[in-house]
Every structure is written in structure tokens, then in C-alpha cells.
Enzyme design. Structure first.
Site, PDB file in Angstrom:
ATOM      1  N   ASP A  77       0.737  -1.370   0.029  1.00 58.31           N
ATOM      2  CA  ASP A  77       0.065  -0.082   0.143  1.00 58.31           C
ATOM      3  C   ASP A  77       0.791   1.290   0.054  1.00 58.31           C
ATOM      4  O   ASP A  77       2.175   1.218   0.141  1.00 58.31           O
ATOM      5  CB  ASP A  77      -0.861   0.085   1.300  1.00 58.31           C
ATOM      6  CG  ASP A  77      -0.277  -0.432   2.653  1.00 58.31           C
ATOM      7  OD1 ASP A  77       0.918  -0.426   2.575  1.00 58.31           O
ATOM      8  OD2 ASP A  77      -0.961  -0.983   3.409  1.00 58.31           O
TER       9      ASP A  77
ATOM     10  N   ASN B  15      -7.756  -2.826  14.281  1.00 60.64           N
ATOM     11  CA  ASN B  15      -9.115  -2.945  13.776  1.00 60.64           C
ATOM     12  C   ASN B  15      -9.316  -4.118  12.976  1.00 60.64           C
ATOM     13  O   ASN B  15     -10.237  -4.360  12.350  1.00 60.64           O
ATOM     14  CB  ASN B  15      -9.808  -1.810  13.243  1.00 60.64           C
ATOM     15  CG  ASN B  15      -9.179  -1.458  11.974  1.00 60.64           C
ATOM     16  OD1 ASN B  15      -8.098  -1.948  11.391  1.00 60.64           O
ATOM     17  ND2 ASN B  15      -9.570  -0.206  11.230  1.00 60.64           N
TER      18      ASN B  15
ATOM     19  N   HIS C 252      -7.644  -4.688  10.146  1.00 58.19           N
ATOM     20  CA  HIS C 252      -7.049  -4.458   8.647  1.00 58.19           C
ATOM     21  C   HIS C 252      -5.918  -4.963   8.180  1.00 58.19           C
ATOM     22  O   HIS C 252      -5.218  -5.234   8.888  1.00 58.19           O
ATOM     23  CB  HIS C 252      -7.187  -2.923   8.396  1.00 58.19           C
ATOM     24  CG  HIS C 252      -5.949  -2.081   8.703  1.00 58.19           C
ATOM     25  ND1 HIS C 252      -6.260  -1.046   9.500  1.00 58.19           N
ATOM     26  CD2 HIS C 252      -4.888  -2.192   8.625  1.00 58.19           C
ATOM     27  CE1 HIS C 252      -5.116  -0.288   9.686  1.00 58.19           C
ATOM     28  NE2 HIS C 252      -4.202  -1.200   9.142  1.00 58.19           N
TER      29      HIS C 252
ATOM     30  N   GLU D 175      -9.854  -1.711   5.164  1.00 61.42           N
ATOM     31  CA  GLU D 175     -10.708  -1.540   6.356  1.00 61.42           C
ATOM     32  C   GLU D 175     -11.611  -2.362   6.533  1.00 61.42           C
ATOM     33  O   GLU D 175     -12.054  -2.938   5.613  1.00 61.42           O
ATOM     34  CB  GLU D 175     -10.886   0.210   6.381  1.00 61.42           C
ATOM     35  CG  GLU D 175      -9.722   1.193   6.162  1.00 61.42           C
ATOM     36  CD  GLU D 175      -9.089   1.241   7.681  1.00 61.42           C
ATOM     37  OE1 GLU D 175      -9.178   0.406   8.455  1.00 61.42           O
ATOM     38  OE2 GLU D 175      -8.467   2.337   7.829  1.00 61.42           O
TER      39      GLU D 175
HETATM   40  C1  GLP Z   1      -0.927   0.248   8.495  1.00 58.85           C
HETATM   41  C2  GLP Z   1      -0.276  -0.462   7.448  1.00 58.85           C
HETATM   42  C3  GLP Z   1      -0.489  -1.937   7.516  1.00 58.85           C
HETATM   43  C4  GLP Z   1       0.047  -2.512   8.564  1.00 58.85           C
HETATM   44  C5  GLP Z   1      -0.688  -2.104   9.854  1.00 58.85           C
HETATM   45  C6  GLP Z   1       0.034  -2.213  11.074  1.00 58.85           C
HETATM   46  O1  GLP Z   1      -1.780   1.079   8.455  1.00 58.85           O
HETATM   47  N1  GLP Z   1      -1.004  -0.068   6.139  1.00 58.85           N
HETATM   48  O2  GLP Z   1       0.043  -2.619   6.202  1.00 58.85           O
HETATM   49  O3  GLP Z   1       0.524  -3.892   8.823  1.00 58.85           O
HETATM   50  O4  GLP Z   1      -1.220  -0.798   9.680  1.00 58.85           O
HETATM   51  O5  GLP Z   1       0.965  -1.250  11.422  1.00 58.85           O
HETATM   52  P1  GLP Z   1       2.363  -1.539  12.588  1.00 58.85           P
HETATM   53  O6  GLP Z   1       3.155  -2.502  12.027  1.00 58.85           O
HETATM   54  O7  GLP Z   1       2.739   0.004  12.490  1.00 58.85           O
HETATM   55  O8  GLP Z   1       1.661  -1.794  13.702  1.00 58.85           O
END
Ligand code: GLP
Length: 243
Positions: free
Chosen positions: A66, A133, A135, A140
């Protein structure tokens, strides 16, 4: 889904070893990569293994999950910048073989990203984190399980979670471009990593909830080759029988 509850450093080592084995077995493999704080330790371990001459990434192809909409490729908060800084600049990968959805020329990625992945032979191994949440990538709750690469409006909770990377919450982009759930599920193998107590609720729901679009990660239960790596804090609500 196969679950491993390990210390963070052992997770990083084990996942990095899986990636190195795959690359050594199939030097032109296709890796699906994630951003955020979760995969940082794995990327560090990969850089170390490259420095030790255990692996070469010369022919590897990568596709990131992403990118924020509106951030230029050189913006320090963009996932393009993140990938260069935390991995690509430190290994021998050909930057032409690395792909992150384009948050500026969005139309280009929307049209071609899934097709490009398919033409590259499909993702051999996808690394995933999980949002609090549920995702995955930026899909989402409520995203269709049949979605391909698309634009999303980020949820308030995601904007809040990710605001720690920005100087103020107002700077967090409100939209992102993300591989869809179906794009992710097409990967031959998926490794999801969850670290820390703030992921414990999401991990509990991943194992206990039914498969439903309002908890995107639940779809992983239907994939034939998924490994979940949690530290003890992220796994704290899992019952002994699951562990
Ligand atoms: C973000 C990214 C995801 C990631 C997730 C967790 O928003 N788009 O790809 O896996 O949320 O993030 P983190 O690893 O910083 O907890």
C-alpha cells in the site's frame, strides 16, 4: 493457519530465514512486502544476512501492499521512502524490480498493479502486519473479500494509530491506495506478524471470530498456507488450545 508464539527477536530471525531460503531456492521469486513498525526487525535481519553473504536479492521482485494517496515518492512519510530507507538501500536489489503503489499517479496503479503481479508469476510469499481493527494492508473493515487494488478512505482508528509516524494527526493522509483482499489472498504463502499488547484484541478476533468482511484479517482462515507469528503480548488472549 499455523500459529507460532515466540520472542520478537526469534520471530525476526525465523521469518528472515524463511525469506532467505525462498530467495536461495528461487532467486527470481516475488515477495509481497509490508510497511509499518512490525516488519522492521525482519528487514534488519535480512540486511544482516545479505551483509554476511547468505543471500543475494539481485533478481528478486517485490510488490508492496500500500501507499498513502497524495504523498510524493520522496516524501519522508511515504512508503516508497520507507522501503528505500529500511531495506532497499542496504541490499543488492535492482530498484527496477521493486514496486510500491503510486500515491500520486494513482490511476496507473489502480489499472495495472494486480495485472503486473500476475505477469510476474504471482506473489510467492506475502509479509503482513495487522491493524488494531483487523485491517490487512489498508483494507478497512467492510472491504469486499473480492477486492483488488483500490483506493480507501482511512478509518479514524487507522489515522490515529499511524499518527505516531507524523508530527501531527492532521498530517496523516485521509486516503490510501492498497492491494485488495483478493490480491493478498492470491499469494502462495502468507506470513502475518503481530507484536505487542495493542495487537492482542485483533489476534484474539482473528482466531475466534467468524469469517466476515467487517474483520478483514478473518479471510486468512480460508487460505491454505498461512503462518501467524505473535509475541507473548499479542497472543495473550489466545486460549492454550490454540497456542
Ligand atoms: C498500517 C499498514 C499495514 C500495517 C498495519 C500495522 O496501517 N497499512 O500494512 O500492517 O497498519 O502497522 P504497524 O506494523 O505499524 O503496527
Amino acid at each position: 493457519m499455523k500459529l507460532f508464539v515466540l520472542k520478537e527477536k526469534d520471530i525476526n530471525e525465523k521469518v528472515a530465514n524463511e525469506i532467505v531460503s525462498l530467495v536461495n531456492e528461487k532467486p527470481s521469486c516475488v515477495l509481497g512486502l509490508a510497511t509499518g513498525s512490525t516488519p522492521l526487525g525482519v528487514y534488519k535481519a535480512l540486511i544482516q544476512k545479505y551483509a554476511n553473504n547468505e543471500v543475494s536479492f539481485k533478481n528478486v521482485h517485490t510488490y508492496n501492499l500500500d501507499e498513502y494517496v497524495g504523498l510524493s515518492l520522496n516524501d519522508k512519510q511515504s512508503y516508497h521512502y520507507y522501503m528505500k530507507k529500511v531495506l532497499f538501500d542496504h541490499i543488492d536489489i535492482d530498484l527496477n524490480n521493486t514496486h510500491v503503489p503510486n500515491g500520486v499517479d494513482v490511476d496507473k496503479s489502480l489499472k495495472g498493479y494486480d495485472e503486473e503481479i500476475k505477469n510476474a508469476g504471482g506473489i510467492d510469499l506475502q509479509i503482513l502486519g495487522i491493524g488494531s481493527n483487523g485491517h490487512i494492508a489498508f483494507n478497512e473493515p467492510g472491504t469486499s473479500f473480492s477486492s483488488l487494488t483500490h483506493i480507501v478512505n482511512l478509518n479514524k482508528s487507522t489515522i490515529e494509530d499511524n499518527s505516531r509516524f507524523f508530527t501531527s494527526i492532521d498530517e496523516v493522509p485521509k486516503q490510501a491506495i492498497t492491494m485488495g483482499i483478493s490480491s493478498i489472498m492470491n499469494a502462495k504463502k502468507i506470513i502475518l506478524i503481530a507484536l505487542g499488547e495493542h495487537k492482542a484484541e485483533a489476534i484474539k478476533r482473528l482466531f475466534q471470530d467468524s469469517i466476515r468482511e467487517d474483520f478483514p484479517a478473518s479471510i486468512l482462515k480460508t487460505h491454505p498456507n498461512v503462518e501467524i507469528y505473535c509475541d507473548a503480548l499479542a497472543a495473550k488472549y489466545l486460549k492454550q488450545e490454540v497456542k
